[in-house]
Design an enzyme around this catalytic site. Sequence first.
Site, PDB file in Angstrom:
ATOM      1  CE  LYS A 122      -1.850   2.997   1.922  1.00 26.74           C
ATOM      2  NZ  LYS A 122      -1.647   4.407   1.505  1.00 26.74           N
TER       3      LYS A 122
ATOM      4  CD  GLU B  30      13.191   0.984  10.034  1.00 26.66           C
ATOM      5  OE1 GLU B  30      13.566   1.929  10.763  1.00 26.66           O
ATOM      6  OE2 GLU B  30      13.801  -0.088   9.941  1.00 26.66           O
TER       7      GLU B  30
ATOM      8  CB  CYS C 124      12.948   9.152   8.974  1.00 33.26           C
ATOM      9  SG  CYS C 124      13.882   7.959   8.003  1.00 33.26           S
TER      10      CYS C 124
ATOM     11  CD  GLU D  44      10.035  13.072  11.684  1.00 31.61           C
ATOM     12  OE1 GLU D  44       8.898  12.573  11.721  1.00 31.61           O
ATOM     13  OE2 GLU D  44      11.047  12.439  11.343  1.00 31.61           O
TER      14      GLU D  44
HETATM   15  P1  NAD Z   1       2.304   8.791   7.423  1.00 37.48           P
HETATM   16  O1  NAD Z   1       2.492   8.023   8.650  1.00 37.48           O
HETATM   17  O2  NAD Z   1       1.259   9.807   7.378  1.00 37.48           O
HETATM   18  O3  NAD Z   1       1.987   7.815   6.177  1.00 37.48           O
HETATM   19  C1  NAD Z   1       2.757   6.682   5.901  1.00 37.48           C
HETATM   20  C2  NAD Z   1       1.904   5.622   5.251  1.00 37.48           C
HETATM   21  O4  NAD Z   1       0.934   5.188   6.179  1.00 37.48           O
HETATM   22  C3  NAD Z   1       1.135   6.083   4.018  1.00 37.48           C
HETATM   23  O5  NAD Z   1       1.136   5.050   3.069  1.00 37.48           O
HETATM   24  C4  NAD Z   1      -0.268   6.291   4.547  1.00 37.48           C
HETATM   25  O6  NAD Z   1      -1.265   6.130   3.568  1.00 37.48           O
HETATM   26  C5  NAD Z   1      -0.353   5.206   5.573  1.00 37.48           C
HETATM   27  N1  NAD Z   1      -1.352   5.433   6.624  1.00 37.48           N
HETATM   28  C6  NAD Z   1      -1.807   6.623   7.119  1.00 37.48           C
HETATM   29  N2  NAD Z   1      -2.731   6.410   8.070  1.00 37.48           N
HETATM   30  C7  NAD Z   1      -2.870   5.076   8.197  1.00 37.48           C
HETATM   31  C8  NAD Z   1      -3.667   4.223   9.012  1.00 37.48           C
HETATM   32  N3  NAD Z   1      -4.534   4.728   9.910  1.00 37.48           N
HETATM   33  N4  NAD Z   1      -3.546   2.898   8.872  1.00 37.48           N
HETATM   34  C9  NAD Z   1      -2.681   2.373   7.992  1.00 37.48           C
HETATM   35  N5  NAD Z   1      -1.899   3.108   7.167  1.00 37.48           N
HETATM   36  C10 NAD Z   1      -1.996   4.451   7.275  1.00 37.48           C
HETATM   37  O7  NAD Z   1       3.754   9.347   7.152  1.00 37.48           O
HETATM   38  P2  NAD Z   1       4.275  10.186   5.909  1.00 37.48           P
HETATM   39  O8  NAD Z   1       3.714  11.542   5.969  1.00 37.48           O
HETATM   40  O9  NAD Z   1       4.044   9.396   4.689  1.00 37.48           O
HETATM   41  O10 NAD Z   1       5.864  10.183   6.176  1.00 37.48           O
HETATM   42  C11 NAD Z   1       6.445  11.081   7.001  1.00 37.48           C
HETATM   43  C12 NAD Z   1       6.836  10.394   8.287  1.00 37.48           C
HETATM   44  O11 NAD Z   1       7.453   9.136   8.065  1.00 37.48           O
HETATM   45  C13 NAD Z   1       7.819  11.182   9.070  1.00 37.48           C
HETATM   46  O12 NAD Z   1       7.431  11.212  10.409  1.00 37.48           O
HETATM   47  C14 NAD Z   1       9.130  10.419   8.900  1.00 37.48           C
HETATM   48  O13 NAD Z   1      10.062  10.579   9.905  1.00 37.48           O
HETATM   49  C15 NAD Z   1       8.673   9.036   8.787  1.00 37.48           C
HETATM   50  N6  NAD Z   1       9.641   8.266   8.020  1.00 37.48           N
HETATM   51  C16 NAD Z   1      10.415   7.372   8.685  1.00 37.48           C
HETATM   52  C17 NAD Z   1      11.372   6.643   8.011  1.00 37.48           C
HETATM   53  C18 NAD Z   1      12.247   5.623   8.710  1.00 37.48           C
HETATM   54  O14 NAD Z   1      12.891   4.815   8.065  1.00 37.48           O
HETATM   55  N7  NAD Z   1      12.308   5.601  10.029  1.00 37.48           N
HETATM   56  C19 NAD Z   1      11.525   6.826   6.647  1.00 37.48           C
HETATM   57  C20 NAD Z   1      10.709   7.758   6.009  1.00 37.48           C
HETATM   58  C21 NAD Z   1       9.755   8.455   6.703  1.00 37.48           C
END
Ligand code: NAD
Length: 506
Positions: free
Chosen positions: A182, A257, A291, A388
Amino acid sequence: MTSVALQHHSMLIGGRDVDTERHREIVDPSNGDTVATVAHGNAGHVDDAVAAARATFESGVWRHRTPQERAAVMRRIVAAANDAAEELVELELSANGATVRQATGFHIGYALAHFSYFADLAETYAWQRPAPITSFPALGQAVVHREPIGVVGAIAPWNFPLLLTLWKVGPALAAGNSVVVKPDEHTPLSILAFARIAEANGLPPGVLNVVTGDGPDAGARLAGHPDVGKIAFTGSTAVGREIMRLAAGTVKQVTLELGGKGPSIVLDDADLDLAVDGVLYGCFVYSGQICESGTRALVPALLHDEFVSRLVARATTITMGPTRDWDTDMGPVINGRQQSRILDHIRAAVAEGAVVALGGEALDQPGFWVTPTILTGVRNAMRIAREEVFGPVLVVIPYADEDEAAAIANDSEYGLAASIWSSDNTRALELAERIACGSVWINDAHQINCQVPFGGYKQSGLGRELGPDALDAYTETKTVHLDLSGGRPPKPYDILLSHADDGENP
Ligand code: NAD
């Protein structure tokens, strides 16, 4: 470069193109243009994809191949994806706003190299490991098997859409699982293209499925689906918590992650030119939307003013411009919502006492641009140092001595990565031991090496991706015991019974 203007992309479920009545527009963050449309899947499509993945898994068409056969298919996929690399770069940057330099080297280059690493790993991994024959009591031979879990769900963010998806799909496929991806709503194009390349190059239909849809609907269904055995997620800490909760219903394996608030610790013996460039690179590459970015520069109080003036002077040379221009250093942020959020964070920091040493503005042009921003007068207790921002915002925090630097670095709910800048390796290595996070880079930043584990302490995550043990997270462990005594005693129950006869062990 290939144009993707307004091309429509359907989902890939069970080897079939699946479309929906509703479509979602994919917007280029650098100019606000709609570049493509995609199917808008929902929880029902996730059910279909999981059923297809389960049927393929049960058929054995992928999992019953030898690791060498799976590796060979994965290498064919990498070769074909490399041939299509220019198109993948365009699909990636047109949706997430990376510059062509970043998208070529980091987003797509690393993604394919790391997928290739997992093909190699399939061949060297200990799929069966004999345990020592025990002499007393005579328990016989035990063999530890690693087996695929079944259906793996992968939920990805928008910042590195292909790379972070392949960190999950790579080990999952190497281990013989079937997968449902997804992608993030903003950035499904590169993984959809990759999945089609995979099927065209030997991956059986239904082994890799991609459902495009919203997080709280399609994503939540995948995380909670009773027929998904493992869920791997990269994204925000808030959604990570929700994924854990959803996965708990069927006690799935979970890898998370999540976010970070990385410290870049400059020691008083650092080569300042190197440290200035490194701290800027650590924070501003890809507009701070990584991140593991170093978003808190911890600087000796005595060097603070000199360091800030050098940082500001050097940061003014960062060029912002068209993302497809090879000379552009920094592109836009992902969308208007995120742009407003970043600017709100900066305003709130100033209200708390921070001083804008550089930037802090949106560019008045189409797309979603925020200039490189450096804030001083920041204390680690302020919101800007704790939350963040996920944008090009660096805060500079002075410290008195190394103990205080370590304390500030660790005073965070996150623990993903840190960098240390010093000309004394021994001193830097000793400090690294005191920092509570998953990666520490000495005189470097953003060093993502697929051969070593990556992941976070504390609320930055759960489990590790990459490295030689990555396959552990996509396998079940089964221990098979083989009796070698030919049925003759002593056996544990004989011992037990003889004790019972003695009346010693009722
Ligand atoms: P997000 O958590 O909003 O979304 C990530 C994914 O989760 C998307 O595919 C989204 O559709 C899905 N999602 C959202 N709500 C959901 C739910 N209720 N149930 C299941 N899936 C759901 O994050 P983002 O805006 O895409 O990314 C930014 C964040 O991700 C930042 O906080 C960043 O630090 C983190 N990040 C971490 C890493 C790592 O390796 N640690 C890498 C990249 C990004």
